[in-house]
Design a protein around this motif. Structure first.
Motif, mmCIF file in Angstrom:
data_model
loop_
_atom_site.group_PDB
_atom_site.id
_atom_site.type_symbol
_atom_site.label_atom_id
_atom_site.label_comp_id
_atom_site.label_asym_id
_atom_site.label_seq_id
_atom_site.Cartn_x
_atom_site.Cartn_y
_atom_site.Cartn_z
ATOM 1 N N PHE A 132 0.851 -1.196 0.000
ATOM 2 C CA PHE A 132 0.000 0.000 0.000
ATOM 3 C C PHE A 132 0.885 1.244 0.000
ATOM 4 O O PHE A 132 2.103 1.160 0.203
ATOM 5 C CB PHE A 132 -0.878 -0.002 1.258
ATOM 6 C CG PHE A 132 -0.050 -0.125 2.509
ATOM 7 C CD1 PHE A 132 0.403 0.993 3.174
ATOM 8 C CD2 PHE A 132 0.331 -1.383 2.981
ATOM 9 C CE1 PHE A 132 1.220 0.873 4.295
ATOM 10 C CE2 PHE A 132 1.150 -1.505 4.101
ATOM 11 C CZ PHE A 132 1.588 -0.375 4.760
ATOM 12 N N ASP A 133 0.266 2.391 -0.188
ATOM 13 C CA ASP A 133 0.961 3.676 -0.111
ATOM 14 C C ASP A 133 0.862 4.155 1.346
ATOM 15 O O ASP A 133 -0.216 4.525 1.815
ATOM 16 C CB ASP A 133 0.270 4.665 -1.067
ATOM 17 C CG ASP A 133 0.938 6.034 -1.073
ATOM 18 O OD1 ASP A 133 1.347 6.508 0.003
ATOM 19 O OD2 ASP A 133 1.026 6.625 -2.162
ATOM 20 N N ARG A 134 1.996 4.141 2.064
ATOM 21 C CA ARG A 134 1.974 4.450 3.502
ATOM 22 C C ARG A 134 1.522 5.876 3.788
ATOM 23 O O ARG A 134 0.753 6.120 4.706
ATOM 24 C CB ARG A 134 3.355 4.180 4.113
ATOM 25 C CG ARG A 134 3.371 4.275 5.645
ATOM 26 C CD ARG A 134 4.680 3.779 6.224
ATOM 27 N NE ARG A 134 4.768 2.326 6.208
ATOM 28 C CZ ARG A 134 4.435 1.541 7.227
ATOM 29 N NH1 ARG A 134 3.968 2.065 8.347
ATOM 30 N NH2 ARG A 134 4.560 0.239 7.140
ATOM 31 N N GLU A 135 2.002 6.821 2.994
ATOM 32 C CA GLU A 135 1.606 8.221 3.210
ATOM 33 C C GLU A 135 0.100 8.390 3.037
ATOM 34 O O GLU A 135 -0.563 9.074 3.814
ATOM 35 C CB GLU A 135 2.346 9.146 2.233
ATOM 36 C CG GLU A 135 3.723 9.541 2.711
ATOM 37 C CD GLU A 135 4.387 10.559 1.800
ATOM 38 O OE1 GLU A 135 3.661 11.373 1.187
ATOM 39 O OE2 GLU A 135 5.624 10.518 1.707
ATOM 40 N N GLN A 136 -0.426 7.751 2.003
ATOM 41 C CA GLN A 136 -1.871 7.822 1.749
ATOM 42 C C GLN A 136 -2.636 7.172 2.905
ATOM 43 O O GLN A 136 -3.638 7.713 3.386
ATOM 44 C CB GLN A 136 -2.203 7.124 0.429
ATOM 45 C CG GLN A 136 -3.672 7.288 0.037
ATOM 46 C CD GLN A 136 -4.093 6.382 -1.099
ATOM 47 O OE1 GLN A 136 -3.569 5.274 -1.253
ATOM 48 N NE2 GLN A 136 -5.061 6.826 -1.891
ATOM 49 N N LEU A 137 -2.165 6.007 3.366
ATOM 50 C CA LEU A 137 -2.820 5.310 4.478
ATOM 51 C C LEU A 137 -2.861 6.187 5.726
ATOM 52 O O LEU A 137 -3.913 6.341 6.360
ATOM 53 C CB LEU A 137 -2.095 3.997 4.793
ATOM 54 C CG LEU A 137 -2.616 3.242 6.023
ATOM 55 C CD1 LEU A 137 -3.975 2.631 5.760
ATOM 56 C CD2 LEU A 137 -1.640 2.174 6.475
ATOM 57 N N GLU A 138 -1.729 6.774 6.073
ATOM 58 C CA GLU A 138 -1.666 7.617 7.273
ATOM 59 C C GLU A 138 -2.599 8.823 7.153
ATOM 60 O O GLU A 138 -3.258 9.203 8.122
ATOM 61 C CB GLU A 138 -0.222 8.053 7.537
ATOM 62 C CG GLU A 138 0.639 6.898 8.044
ATOM 63 C CD GLU A 138 2.134 7.222 8.128
ATOM 64 O OE1 GLU A 138 2.528 8.342 7.713
ATOM 65 O OE2 GLU A 138 2.883 6.350 8.591
ATOM 66 N N ALA A 139 -2.674 9.380 5.958
ATOM 67 C CA ALA A 139 -3.551 10.542 5.734
ATOM 68 C C ALA A 139 -5.021 10.160 5.872
ATOM 69 O O ALA A 139 -5.805 10.871 6.519
ATOM 70 C CB ALA A 139 -3.280 11.134 4.352
ATOM 71 N N VAL A 140 -5.406 9.026 5.281
ATOM 72 C CA VAL A 140 -6.811 8.582 5.346
ATOM 73 C C VAL A 140 -7.193 8.225 6.788
ATOM 74 O O VAL A 140 -8.279 8.590 7.260
ATOM 75 C CB VAL A 140 -7.068 7.395 4.379
ATOM 76 C CG1 VAL A 140 -8.472 6.824 4.584
ATOM 77 C CG2 VAL A 140 -6.886 7.836 2.930
ATOM 78 N N ILE A 141 -6.296 7.540 7.516
ATOM 79 C CA ILE A 141 -6.581 7.203 8.922
ATOM 80 C C ILE A 141 -6.757 8.483 9.740
ATOM 81 O O ILE A 141 -7.666 8.574 10.578
ATOM 82 C CB ILE A 141 -5.470 6.293 9.514
ATOM 83 C CG1 ILE A 141 -5.607 4.865 8.955
ATOM 84 C CG2 ILE A 141 -5.546 6.264 11.045
ATOM 85 C CD1 ILE A 141 -4.505 3.912 9.392
ATOM 86 N N ALA A 142 -5.901 9.476 9.481
ATOM 87 C CA ALA A 142 -5.979 10.749 10.220
ATOM 88 C C ALA A 142 -7.312 11.461 9.987
ATOM 89 O O ALA A 142 -7.829 12.155 10.872
ATOM 90 C CB ALA A 142 -4.825 11.655 9.813
ATOM 91 N N GLU A 143 -7.883 11.243 8.812
ATOM 92 C CA GLU A 143 -9.146 11.918 8.459
ATOM 93 C C GLU A 143 -10.384 11.088 8.816
ATOM 94 O O GLU A 143 -11.507 11.570 8.701
ATOM 95 C CB GLU A 143 -9.181 12.199 6.949
ATOM 96 C CG GLU A 143 -8.176 13.248 6.488
ATOM 97 C CD GLU A 143 -7.949 13.207 4.981
ATOM 98 O OE1 GLU A 143 -8.702 12.485 4.281
ATOM 99 O OE2 GLU A 143 -7.016 13.882 4.507
ATOM 100 N N THR A 144 -10.185 9.836 9.205
ATOM 101 C CA THR A 144 -11.320 8.935 9.452
ATOM 102 C C THR A 144 -11.430 8.623 10.940
ATOM 103 O O THR A 144 -10.544 7.983 11.507
ATOM 104 C CB THR A 144 -11.145 7.613 8.653
ATOM 105 O OG1 THR A 144 -10.826 7.921 7.299
ATOM 106 C CG2 THR A 144 -12.406 6.765 8.715
#
Length: 293
Positions: A132-144
């Motif tokens: 997966f894309d780690r930066e994208q994952l961290e961003a989505v988790i931060a927003e969810t």
């Protein structure tokens, strides 16, 4: 001497038939009998039952504790010892037992209660994401809201945990090669199991911990410690905290570990470590046949 770490897998590594070949060893038979008197059920019977029963948290965690600790004890009886210890989630209890932080029976009582509380902590879900894309994952988790990174296993594999809706939102928004819902009863290693964790904290606080005879890397804080109180406080945070296995793998290398022995069924941890620190020598002791003579 090659600097060696012993690591212990947790829930998900269980396998039908695990530990059965240990019944030929008298010291192991004694431990299985002791376990039955503490648990009120037979580990060897559960390990020979159907996969669904063995994979129920109530049975999985104590069974893994018993089988893995017996393998570690036989290794020690045969003259081997670790320079550093770590365990993945439930596996941390075996690491702490081997480090002399608590007696074997005390550890099994703790694991029994932990399994009961986690088994009853229904609600929410967990899912594994691969490549997966780690930066994208961290961003989505931060927003969810209501979802966390529960297990940071390797650069290419993580597990998220939270409400069903939140986990599914992350799965749908993060590009990954594979996203697989896990067959677990609750959202472990997340704030959703806070009530169970609070109840378990009282149990942990009633137990006297001893200083470790070898440093232990904890899931929630992957720096080596032998301090009894530090190790206890880290364990208290473990049920709701993230399993930082990728960082544990990096810490093994940083501490000069040249060889890692995974003790327990399967080879999940050696696979994860290989992806994170490829130059370490990796070995598995999954059963009696793989024990040194």
């Amino acid at each position: 001497m090659t600097k060696t770490a012993w690591v212990f897998p947790g829930q998900g590594s269980q396998a039908q038939g695990m530990g059965i070949d240990l019944l030929d060893i008298p010291s192991a038979r004694d431990k299985f009998a002791q376990a039955e008197s503490i648990l009120g059920w037979s580990v060897t019977e559960i390990c020979q039952s159907d996969a669904e029963q063995l994979s129920r948290t109530l049975y999985t965690q104590p069974s893994l504790y018993v089988v893995e600790s017996i393998l570690a004890d036989i290794l020690r009886e045969r003259g081997q010892k670790p320079d550093l210890l770590a365990g993945h989630s439930l596996g941390e209890y075996i690491a702490l037992y081997v480090a002399g932080v608590f007696e074997w029976a005390v550890g099994l009582h703790l694991v029994k209660r932990r399994a009961e509380l986690m088994d009853s902590a229904a609600g929410g879900m967990m899912a594994a994401l691969m490549n997966f894309d780690r930066e994208q994952l961290e961003a989505v988790i931060a927003e969810t809201p209501d979802v966390v990174l529960a297990n940071d296993n390797s650069p290419a594999q993580v597990i998220i945990s939270g409400t069903t809706e939140a986990v599914q939102t992350v799965m749908s928004q993060v590009k990954s090669k594979r996203a697989i819902p896990l067959k677990v009863s609750g959202a472990f290693h997340s704030p959703l199991v806070a009530a169970a964790a609070t109840e378990f904290q009282e149990v942990l606080e009633s137990v006297q911990f001893q200083p470790a005879i070898a440093p232990v890397l904890s899931n929630v804080e992957p720096t080596p410690s032998v301090d009894a109180e530090v190790l206890k406080q880290r364990l208290i945070k473990q049920m709701t905290g993230s399993v930082r296995w990728r960082e544990i793998s990096l810490e093994l290398a940083a501490n000069g570990i040249e060889r890692v022995v995974e003790i327990g069924p399967g080879n999940v941890l050696t696979g994860l470590i290989k992806r994170t620190v490829p130059d370490i020598i990796l070995e598995n002791i999954r059963n009696a046949g793989e024990l040194p003579v």
